[in-house]
Design an enzyme around this catalytic site. Structure first.
Site, mmCIF file in Angstrom:
data_model
loop_
_atom_site.group_PDB
_atom_site.id
_atom_site.type_symbol
_atom_site.label_atom_id
_atom_site.label_comp_id
_atom_site.label_asym_id
_atom_site.label_seq_id
_atom_site.Cartn_x
_atom_site.Cartn_y
_atom_site.Cartn_z
ATOM 1 N N LYS A 170 0.471 -1.207 0.076
ATOM 2 C CA LYS A 170 -0.449 0.055 -0.072
ATOM 3 C C LYS A 170 1.017 1.149 -0.176
ATOM 4 O O LYS A 170 1.634 1.479 0.693
ATOM 5 C CB LYS A 170 -1.057 -0.260 0.856
ATOM 6 C CG LYS A 170 -1.996 1.215 1.317
ATOM 7 C CD LYS A 170 -2.621 1.564 2.392
ATOM 8 C CE LYS A 170 -1.290 1.632 3.111
ATOM 9 N NZ LYS A 170 -2.480 3.778 3.314
ATOM 10 N N ASP A 172 -3.041 4.474 -1.933
ATOM 11 C CA ASP A 172 -4.340 5.009 -1.224
ATOM 12 C C ASP A 172 -4.068 6.407 -1.447
ATOM 13 O O ASP A 172 -3.906 6.837 0.019
ATOM 14 C CB ASP A 172 -3.817 4.274 -0.067
ATOM 15 C CG ASP A 172 -4.600 4.791 1.410
ATOM 16 O OD1 ASP A 172 -5.882 5.320 1.011
ATOM 17 O OD2 ASP A 172 -4.505 4.944 2.882
ATOM 18 N N LYS A 188 -6.571 8.459 -1.609
ATOM 19 C CA LYS A 188 -8.437 9.297 -1.112
ATOM 20 C C LYS A 188 -8.936 9.924 -1.842
ATOM 21 O O LYS A 188 -8.838 11.228 -1.382
ATOM 22 C CB LYS A 188 -8.536 9.800 0.391
ATOM 23 C CG LYS A 188 -7.301 7.766 1.425
ATOM 24 C CD LYS A 188 -8.151 8.601 2.622
ATOM 25 C CE LYS A 188 -7.441 7.229 3.655
ATOM 26 N NZ LYS A 188 -5.968 6.781 3.716
ATOM 27 N N ASP A 241 -13.068 15.312 -4.906
ATOM 28 C CA ASP A 241 -13.190 16.769 -5.088
ATOM 29 C C ASP A 241 -13.956 16.357 -5.993
ATOM 30 O O ASP A 241 -15.066 15.374 -6.339
ATOM 31 C CB ASP A 241 -12.026 16.598 -6.485
ATOM 32 C CG ASP A 241 -11.326 17.758 -6.760
ATOM 33 O OD1 ASP A 241 -12.238 19.026 -7.381
ATOM 34 O OD2 ASP A 241 -10.169 18.237 -6.192
ATOM 35 N N THR A 254 -10.777 5.570 10.125
ATOM 36 C CA THR A 254 -11.636 4.899 11.705
ATOM 37 C C THR A 254 -10.762 5.771 12.249
ATOM 38 O O THR A 254 -10.921 5.750 14.017
ATOM 39 C CB THR A 254 -10.463 4.182 11.090
ATOM 40 O OG1 THR A 254 -9.479 4.409 11.038
ATOM 41 C CG2 THR A 254 -11.004 2.482 10.746
ATOM 42 N N ARG A 277 2.463 -0.112 10.948
ATOM 43 C CA ARG A 277 3.717 0.036 12.144
ATOM 44 C C ARG A 277 3.924 -1.523 12.561
ATOM 45 O O ARG A 277 4.819 -1.665 13.136
ATOM 46 C CB ARG A 277 3.553 0.817 13.381
ATOM 47 C CG ARG A 277 3.957 2.458 12.813
ATOM 48 C CD ARG A 277 2.724 3.281 13.564
ATOM 49 N NE ARG A 277 1.637 3.342 13.058
ATOM 50 C CZ ARG A 277 0.292 3.730 13.330
ATOM 51 N NH1 ARG A 277 0.867 4.534 13.978
ATOM 52 N NH2 ARG A 277 -0.574 4.065 13.399
HETATM 53 O O1 C5P Z 1 0.303 1.500 11.476
HETATM 54 P P1 C5P Z 1 -0.496 1.439 10.715
HETATM 55 O O2 C5P Z 1 -1.075 -0.211 11.029
HETATM 56 O O3 C5P Z 1 -1.667 1.820 11.792
HETATM 57 O O4 C5P Z 1 -0.752 1.372 9.710
HETATM 58 C C1 C5P Z 1 -2.305 1.978 9.020
HETATM 59 C C2 C5P Z 1 -2.317 2.523 8.122
HETATM 60 O O5 C5P Z 1 -4.197 2.445 7.101
HETATM 61 C C3 C5P Z 1 -1.700 3.298 7.183
HETATM 62 O O6 C5P Z 1 -1.323 4.125 5.868
HETATM 63 C C4 C5P Z 1 -2.991 4.852 7.511
HETATM 64 O O7 C5P Z 1 -3.291 5.838 6.901
HETATM 65 C C5 C5P Z 1 -4.122 3.630 6.528
HETATM 66 N N1 C5P Z 1 -5.874 3.697 6.893
HETATM 67 C C6 C5P Z 1 -6.074 3.998 8.087
HETATM 68 N N2 C5P Z 1 -7.264 4.326 9.187
HETATM 69 C C7 C5P Z 1 -7.975 4.632 7.441
HETATM 70 C C8 C5P Z 1 -7.706 4.093 6.489
HETATM 71 C C9 C5P Z 1 -6.264 3.805 6.162
HETATM 72 O O8 C5P Z 1 -5.329 3.942 9.054
HETATM 73 N N3 C5P Z 1 -9.163 4.474 8.137
#
Ligand code: C5P
Length: 245
Positions: free
Chosen positions: A39, A66, A68, A71, A130, A222
């Site tokens: 991603k 990703d 998003k 517009d 989220t 992470r």
């Molecule tokens: O590090 P972590 O597992 O929290 O990363 C989650 C990834 O998912 C990040 O790249 C974040 O931008 C993406 N994301 C998210 N919540 C959303 C949409 C995308 O955490 N609703």
């Protein structure tokens, strides 16, 4: 149904949340040979651009861009066309843009693939981030009702416009599938293997719990990228998914 190693790896989207191509390359090298989805989000895409995405495609990765988009319809149509020409496998737009904007994204895709030999990417929509809390939804954004009801409404709008699925919290997957059908895709961040740091995510699930909810793809950042050994972290997530029945 038990997943094979390859199927399990293909359902894990490793979030390359890095400031530049060099940092992202170090992780790609470390994970070499594991057929996971990659991603690329706005931080890396704004810094490293289309050439980095193309280089991932040349190396055979499935790529979820990703970005998003949100517009006016004509602008999203153009943006959707541009990312389709990069050969990405999946990209997203905001459901809040409304049905004309969602349909314009699909139109942009169609124009880009016609006569090009390119495959149609999976187009999904962000419902509510989220990070959106109940108070934020009601008091700041001005939408009444629960977050889940608002998510379902956006998922239904997305499906009606002809898109393939939505990004959602794993706890919303069951209700989305009930409202939009099991083939409507769900892509879920907020995944944390047992014992790992929660960071700024809320309403988290382990990989196997998310699989049990019926999630199609899980976005994991992470817990892999910040692990002492990202490769071992990804391998143990894949093992957790393959041993789940
Ligand atoms: O590090 P972590 O597992 O929290 O990363 C989650 C990834 O998912 C990040 O790249 C974040 O931008 C993406 N994301 C998210 N919540 C959303 C949409 C995308 O955490 N609703």
């Amino acid at each position: 149904m038990k997943l094979t190693m390859e199927q399990a790896a293909g359902r894990v989207m490793v979030a390359l949340d890095y400031p530049d191509a060099a940092a992202a390359e170090r992780l790609i090298t470390e994970l070499q040979g594991i057929p996971c989805y990659i991603k690329v989000g706005m931080q890396l895409f704004y810094a490293a651009g289309p050439s980095f995405v193309q280089s991932l495609k040349e190396r055979g990765y499935h790529v979820f861009l990703d970005v998003k988009m949100h517009d006016i319809p004509n602008t999203v149509k153009g943006g959707a066309g541009s990312v389709t020409k990069l050969g990405v496998d999946m990209f997203n737009v905001h459901a809040a843009g409304g049905s004309a904007m969602l349909e314009a994204a699909l139109e942009g895709v169609d124009i880009a693939i016609t006569g090009s030999g390119l495959r149609k990417p999976t187009v999904i929509a962000v419902t509510h981030l989220t990070s959106t809390s109940q108070t934020m939804l009601n008091e700041q954004i001005g939408i009444s009702g629960t977050v889940e009801a608002a998510v379902i409404r956006y998922a239904e709008l997305t499906k009606k416009a002809g898109l393939d699925g939505v990004v959602a919290s794993p706890s919303e997957v069951e209700a989305i599938k009930a409202a939009c059908g099991t083939s409507f895709k769900t892509i879920t961040p907020g995944i944390r293997p047992a014992g790992s740091e929660v960071n700024d995510q809320s309403r988290i699930m382990t990989p196997s719990e998310a699989l049990r909810q019926g999630t199609d793809y899980m976005v994991i950042g992470r817990p892999i990228t910040a692990a002492p050994s990202p490769r071992s972290a990804l391998e143990s997530i894949i093992e957790e998914l393959t041993s789940y029945e």
